[in-house]
Design an enzyme around this catalytic site. Structure first.
Site, PDB file in Angstrom:
ATOM      1  N   TYR A 400       0.832  -1.209   0.000  1.00  0.00           N
ATOM      2  CA  TYR A 400       0.000   0.000   0.000  1.00  0.00           C
ATOM      3  C   TYR A 400       0.864   1.255   0.000  1.00  0.00           C
ATOM      4  O   TYR A 400       0.583   2.232  -0.696  1.00  0.00           O
ATOM      5  CB  TYR A 400      -0.897   0.012   1.242  1.00  0.00           C
ATOM      6  CG  TYR A 400      -2.024  -0.985   1.238  1.00  0.00           C
ATOM      7  CD1 TYR A 400      -2.994  -0.964   0.242  1.00  0.00           C
ATOM      8  CD2 TYR A 400      -2.145  -1.932   2.253  1.00  0.00           C
ATOM      9  CE1 TYR A 400      -4.045  -1.868   0.243  1.00  0.00           C
ATOM     10  CE2 TYR A 400      -3.194  -2.844   2.269  1.00  0.00           C
ATOM     11  CZ  TYR A 400      -4.140  -2.816   1.263  1.00  0.00           C
ATOM     12  OH  TYR A 400      -5.176  -3.698   1.265  1.00  0.00           O
ATOM     13  N   LYS A 409      -1.363  10.260  -9.357  1.00  0.00           N
ATOM     14  CA  LYS A 409      -2.618   9.512  -9.415  1.00  0.00           C
ATOM     15  C   LYS A 409      -3.650  10.115  -8.471  1.00  0.00           C
ATOM     16  O   LYS A 409      -4.808  10.357  -8.864  1.00  0.00           O
ATOM     17  CB  LYS A 409      -2.374   8.049  -9.040  1.00  0.00           C
ATOM     18  CG  LYS A 409      -3.652   7.232  -8.940  1.00  0.00           C
ATOM     19  CD  LYS A 409      -3.382   5.789  -8.591  1.00  0.00           C
ATOM     20  CE  LYS A 409      -2.968   5.625  -7.152  1.00  0.00           C
ATOM     21  NZ  LYS A 409      -2.902   4.192  -6.761  1.00  0.00           N
ATOM     22  N   TYR A 410      -3.247  10.374  -7.237  1.00  0.00           N
ATOM     23  CA  TYR A 410      -4.202  10.878  -6.259  1.00  0.00           C
ATOM     24  C   TYR A 410      -4.603  12.317  -6.534  1.00  0.00           C
ATOM     25  O   TYR A 410      -5.740  12.716  -6.233  1.00  0.00           O
ATOM     26  CB  TYR A 410      -3.635  10.701  -4.849  1.00  0.00           C
ATOM     27  CG  TYR A 410      -3.506   9.248  -4.481  1.00  0.00           C
ATOM     28  CD1 TYR A 410      -4.639   8.461  -4.262  1.00  0.00           C
ATOM     29  CD2 TYR A 410      -2.260   8.632  -4.408  1.00  0.00           C
ATOM     30  CE1 TYR A 410      -4.535   7.113  -3.959  1.00  0.00           C
ATOM     31  CE2 TYR A 410      -2.143   7.279  -4.105  1.00  0.00           C
ATOM     32  CZ  TYR A 410      -3.285   6.522  -3.881  1.00  0.00           C
ATOM     33  OH  TYR A 410      -3.178   5.189  -3.601  1.00  0.00           O
ATOM     34  N   GLU A 477     -13.287  -1.947   3.301  1.00  0.00           N
ATOM     35  CA  GLU A 477     -12.024  -2.664   3.125  1.00  0.00           C
ATOM     36  C   GLU A 477     -12.177  -4.089   3.653  1.00  0.00           C
ATOM     37  O   GLU A 477     -12.614  -4.303   4.790  1.00  0.00           O
ATOM     38  CB  GLU A 477     -10.887  -1.947   3.851  1.00  0.00           C
ATOM     39  CG  GLU A 477      -9.542  -2.644   3.759  1.00  0.00           C
ATOM     40  CD  GLU A 477      -9.135  -2.939   2.334  1.00  0.00           C
ATOM     41  OE1 GLU A 477      -8.806  -4.116   2.047  1.00  0.00           O
ATOM     42  OE2 GLU A 477      -9.149  -2.012   1.490  1.00  0.00           O
ATOM     43  N   ASP A 504     -16.064  -7.276   2.113  1.00  0.00           N
ATOM     44  CA  ASP A 504     -15.832  -7.359   0.666  1.00  0.00           C
ATOM     45  C   ASP A 504     -16.901  -6.500   0.016  1.00  0.00           C
ATOM     46  O   ASP A 504     -18.097  -6.649   0.308  1.00  0.00           O
ATOM     47  CB  ASP A 504     -15.953  -8.816   0.215  1.00  0.00           C
ATOM     48  CG  ASP A 504     -15.609  -9.002  -1.255  1.00  0.00           C
ATOM     49  OD1 ASP A 504     -16.014  -8.149  -2.072  1.00  0.00           O
ATOM     50  OD2 ASP A 504     -14.952 -10.005  -1.592  1.00  0.00           O
ATOM     51  N   MET A 505     -16.494  -5.581  -0.840  1.00  0.00           N
ATOM     52  CA  MET A 505     -17.459  -4.642  -1.413  1.00  0.00           C
ATOM     53  C   MET A 505     -18.620  -5.349  -2.092  1.00  0.00           C
ATOM     54  O   MET A 505     -19.745  -4.822  -2.156  1.00  0.00           O
ATOM     55  CB  MET A 505     -16.751  -3.702  -2.403  1.00  0.00           C
ATOM     56  CG  MET A 505     -16.271  -4.358  -3.685  1.00  0.00           C
ATOM     57  SD  MET A 505     -15.427  -3.185  -4.783  1.00  0.00           S
ATOM     58  CE  MET A 505     -13.873  -2.947  -3.933  1.00  0.00           C
ATOM     59  N   GLU A 529     -10.030   2.404  -6.616  1.00  0.00           N
ATOM     60  CA  GLU A 529      -8.742   2.360  -7.329  1.00  0.00           C
ATOM     61  C   GLU A 529      -8.395   0.893  -7.594  1.00  0.00           C
ATOM     62  O   GLU A 529      -7.339   0.400  -7.211  1.00  0.00           O
ATOM     63  CB  GLU A 529      -7.634   3.077  -6.565  1.00  0.00           C
ATOM     64  CG  GLU A 529      -7.427   2.656  -5.130  1.00  0.00           C
ATOM     65  CD  GLU A 529      -6.235   3.363  -4.497  1.00  0.00           C
ATOM     66  OE1 GLU A 529      -5.273   3.702  -5.232  1.00  0.00           O
ATOM     67  OE2 GLU A 529      -6.250   3.579  -3.282  1.00  0.00           O
ATOM     68  N   GLU A 538      -7.017  -6.659 -12.651  1.00  0.00           N
ATOM     69  CA  GLU A 538      -7.165  -6.900 -11.214  1.00  0.00           C
ATOM     70  C   GLU A 538      -8.637  -6.943 -10.825  1.00  0.00           C
ATOM     71  O   GLU A 538      -8.999  -6.652  -9.685  1.00  0.00           O
ATOM     72  CB  GLU A 538      -6.388  -5.852 -10.420  1.00  0.00           C
ATOM     73  CG  GLU A 538      -4.877  -5.992 -10.592  1.00  0.00           C
ATOM     74  CD  GLU A 538      -4.086  -5.039  -9.718  1.00  0.00           C
ATOM     75  OE1 GLU A 538      -4.679  -4.423  -8.811  1.00  0.00           O
ATOM     76  OE2 GLU A 538      -2.863  -4.915  -9.939  1.00  0.00           O
TER      77      GLU A 538
END
Length: 785
Positions: A400, A409-410, A477, A504-505, A529, A538
């Site tokens: 991470y 990116k952010y 998360e 888990d989403m 992301e 992914e």
């Protein structure tokens, strides 16, 4: 005035540039330098020195072996009275070159053997059409290689073929090099070749066949036309025969007139060990000192950016051996007087070689490393990494942390969130929050799914503050360890503004309305992301499928809104060799899509009208209007988990994820001949596109010709590499047809790829000249559970 462009050699930051390692080579040197001579050469500014392995005594012995054998054979034939036809068909034993003696060499193990580069005798004629010459040459080569390896040298340079027009001669040479890799158990083998056959760039020492009066004509009809890719073709044959050995390298003779960038790119991708600069390619500046053209300097600057940058050998630039010997003789006094000692000290203060002095200036004049050329990023050049398994594996904190080290990116994500919030206000879109006691204005319901350690949560909160937008913030998360960190962040950094959920989403029940117990509402903005090196590798589509039903319709926003995968065929011998070395322990190595910071590569295709060098494979957009799982349940009247395997397009699949399968067929145009070792994969993403279309969409990209425009200096994602088990060689004017599939079943997602080569032989006619096998990453699929 002092220069402020970062290129001032006297500036404080000149050390933040690649370092040169300069070596000295003398093409007329016949003996190894003595200790004193070696010290004097180093004193003139060089770091290492080349040395011949054998001397004139050995050469004479080899010539005598040849002449003796020819004479004995002639006498044998005369005694037997054989006819010419009988002599041609007669099988006689070939001569054997005797082992080396101490008279054949002046190279011996010493304290600085590691700083010596062994140079094989340039008279050795491996390409000779005379089988007797080629056999004797091969024996001489093996004797020299074996002895140099025993002495402990680390690198052995072998002069390459002097012509590329004979397939037989090059094959003979390649076979001999393959044999030396077994003779040399430790030392690297470096083949010395010109970048292209510029006249005057070859070795000046006559070959053995030429010395014996058996040399062939130096030129043939049409030989005046230089084939720019001929020397590379020769090298490709050599390394193919040697099966891309990790101990085989190439040393390039740099020409006075540099070739087109296309050929420079081709050599850039090869395993370069040395770049050789002869004194003849230098110009004289106004002060009479040696200098290189701007084109040569640019080439050096580019090649030196390689993680394993080539060392530079300066050939025939001095110091003169006779001058060195005279200087040493002047110092050979056992008990010098004070005046003699002072003179000896002055002699030892040898001035810097003018060529070394100039190359030192070139070294200091290189552009400094930019912000993304950190030591860490450079270390990742062409380093293979297995793709992440984001659903089945829990990432480490260090992983991470590495992701979070990229501000670009952010920054783009934050800008996209800001634009979305601005549009929400401008267009007075509804919110999903329900009124509650004490509420002063509507609040956007926002969530970051797959929050990790929370960098996107911070950016959402910052965007809300900038746009003065009231929000209700959720962070999801599944990683239990990262969940602990998020709770701490919420307490210490976010002032308790965030509702952190360990889930888990895909299994989340949805946001609970603030001030309303057990009332589930919708999301106005969902931020993730989940993108991988190829965009979807992914499992971003599959993960978002499981949570997108919580997005409010029709006004809810997904950030990112869409992403596209892009492909380009590449030549990357280093990676191919690396993957090949792993096959014994990893049988799926050539069927694995590797994440790698591609650097020492050559994009073999050119951009032409309608057919670009980088082409889009497919696209995903979010949210999807209707899910296959929902459609399946409505049609069959059963929940997805109770469906029967086998009804989908893939065997054993229920078909609920078929909407995420993809296929593409792309055509790439290759002007020059070459070889490809696989496909480079990139992605682009539209994070958010403003509603009115007047403001530019917020995007990120890893595509080489777009990244500077859309997300300059972004390093969060390295490209993905789809290798070929067998390199695919193709002639000039070739079209490469690339077929790729994103396959899926109920448990995983994988890719399949195939490349075909078609040579254009007429305005509308082409013939198939090669094809790869169908590769599949199914055995290393990205798991859905």
């Amino acid at each position: 005035m002092p220069r402020n462009d970062g290129l001032d050699p006297e500036s404080d930051d000149f050390a933040a540039r690649p370092n040169f390692c300069l070596g000295q080579h003398d093409s007329g040197r016949g003996e190894t330098l003595t200790d004193g001579q070696y010290r004097q050469v180093l004193a003139s500014g060089f770091t290492f020195v080349t040395t011949p392995i054998t001397n004139a005594h050995f050469y004479k012995r080899v010539v005598d072996v040849y002449k003796s054998h020819v004479e004995e054979t002639k006498q044998w034939h005369e005694r037997r009275g054989l006819t010419a036809a009988q002599m041609k068909n007669e099988s006689l034993p070939l001569p054997t070159v005797p082992a080396l003696t101490d008279k054949d060499t002046t190279l011996f193990p010493c304290s600085y053997i590691g700083a010596l580069v062994a140079y094989v005798s340039p008279w050795i004629d491996l390409c000779s059409a005379d089988p007797l010459i080629s056999t004797i040459s091969r024996q001489a080569l093996n004797l020299e290689i074996g002895y140099a390896n025993w002495c402990g040298v680390r690198s052995i340079v072998i002069p390459g073929p002097r012509a590329d027009d004979s397939g037989k001669a090059v094959a003979q040479y390649a076979r001999a090099i393959q044999e030396t890799l077994g003779v040399s158990t430790r030392a690297n083998i470096i083949v010395h070749l010109p970048m292209y056959r510029e006249p005057g760039l070859e070795e000046k020492v006559p070959l053995l066949s030429e010395t014996l009066g058996l040399g062939e004509a130096a030129s043939k009809p049409g030989a005046e036309e230089i084939d720019l890719f001929g020397a590379w073709d020769t090298w490709h044959t050599i390394r193919t025969v040697c099966e891309y050995s990790m101990r085989l390298f190439v040393s390039l003779r740099v020409p006075k007139r540099l070739p087109e960038r296309e050929l420079q790119d081709r050599w850039f991708a090869e395993p370069l060990h040395y770049l050789t600069f002869s004194s003849s390619i230098y110009q004289r500046n106004r002060n009479g000192n040696p200098s290189l053209s701007k084109f040569h300097q640019d080439m050096i600057n580019r090649y030196m950016r390689l993680k394993n940058a080539p060392w530079l050998i300066l050939s025939d630039v001095g110091p003169d051996l006779h001058q060195v010997s005279d200087s040493l003789n002047a110092m050979a006094v056992d008990y010098p007087s004070l005046s003699e000692a002072q003179k000896i000290q002055e002699n030892r203060r040898q001035p810097l070689n003018p060529y070394v002095a100039y190359m030192t200036y070139v070294e200091r004049s290189q552009p400094p490393y930019d912000d993304i050329e950190t030591a860490t990023i450079i270390s990742f050049q062409d380093w293979l990494q297995s793709p992440l398994q984001p659903l089945s594996d829990n990432l480490e904190s260090a992983t991470y942390e590495m992701f979070e080290g990229d501000p670009v990116k952010y920054d783009q994500y934050e800008l996209a969130i800001e634009e979305a919030m601005i549009d929400w206000k401008l267009h007075k879109k509804p919110t999903s929050s329900l009124p509650y006691e004490g509420q002063t204005e509507p609040e956007l319901v926002c969530a970051v799914a797959g929050a990790g350690r929370g960098p996107l949560v911070t950016r959402v909160l910052r965007a809300a503050a900038k746009t003065k937008t009231k929000i209700q913030m959720w962070a999801l998360e599944k990683n239990p360890n990262a969940y602990v960190y998020l709770l701490r962040q919420n307490e210490r950094e976010w002032n308790g503004q965030v509702t952190v959920v360990k889930t888990d989403m895909r299994g989340w029940a949805g946001p609970t309305a603030k001030g309303h117990d057990n009332v589930i509402t919708k999301l106005d903005i969902l931020v993730t992301e989940l993108l991988g090196s190829f965009g979807d590798n992914e499992l971003s589509p599959e993960c978002l499928d499981g949570i997108q039903h919580h997005i409010a319709r029709p006004h809810g926003i997904s950030i990112p809104a869409s992403y596209t995968a892009h492909l380009s065929p590449i030549s990357t011998p280093r990676l191919y060799a690396d993957i090949g070395s792993r096959v014994d322990t990893d049988p799926n190595a050539f069927d694995t899509p590797w994440v790698v910071r591609l650097f020492a590569i050559d994009f073999v295709a050119q951009s032409v009208p309608l057919l670009h060098r980088f082409q889009q494979a497919w696209e995903f957009s979010h949210p999807v209007e209707i899910l296959r799982a929902d459609d399946f349940a409505a049609k069959h009247g059963m929940a997805v988990k109770y469906t029967t395997p086998g009804t989908g397009t893939m065997s054993g699949s229920s078909g609920i994820n078929e909407h995420n399968a993809r296929h593409c067929h792309l055509t790439f145009v290759c002007r020059s001949r070459g070889v490809i070792h696989g496909l480079a994969g990139y992605f682009e993403s539209v994070l958010y596109a403003p509603i009115d279309g007047k403001r530019e969409p917020v995007e990120i990209s890893t595509v080489p010709d777009q990244i500077d425009r859309k997300s300059k200096d972004m390093v969060s994602w390295f490209p993905i590499f789809f290798p070929l088990k067998t390199p695919l060689y193709f002639p000039q004017d070739t079209e490469l047809e690339v077929s790729m599939w994103r396959q899926t079943n109920d448990t995983g997602v994988w890719y399949e790829w195939l490349v075909e080569a078609y040579a254009c032989v007429g305005p509308t006619t082409r013939i198939k000249v090669g094809a790869s096998e169908l590769h599949s990453s199914r055995k290393v699929a990205c798991m859905l559970q």
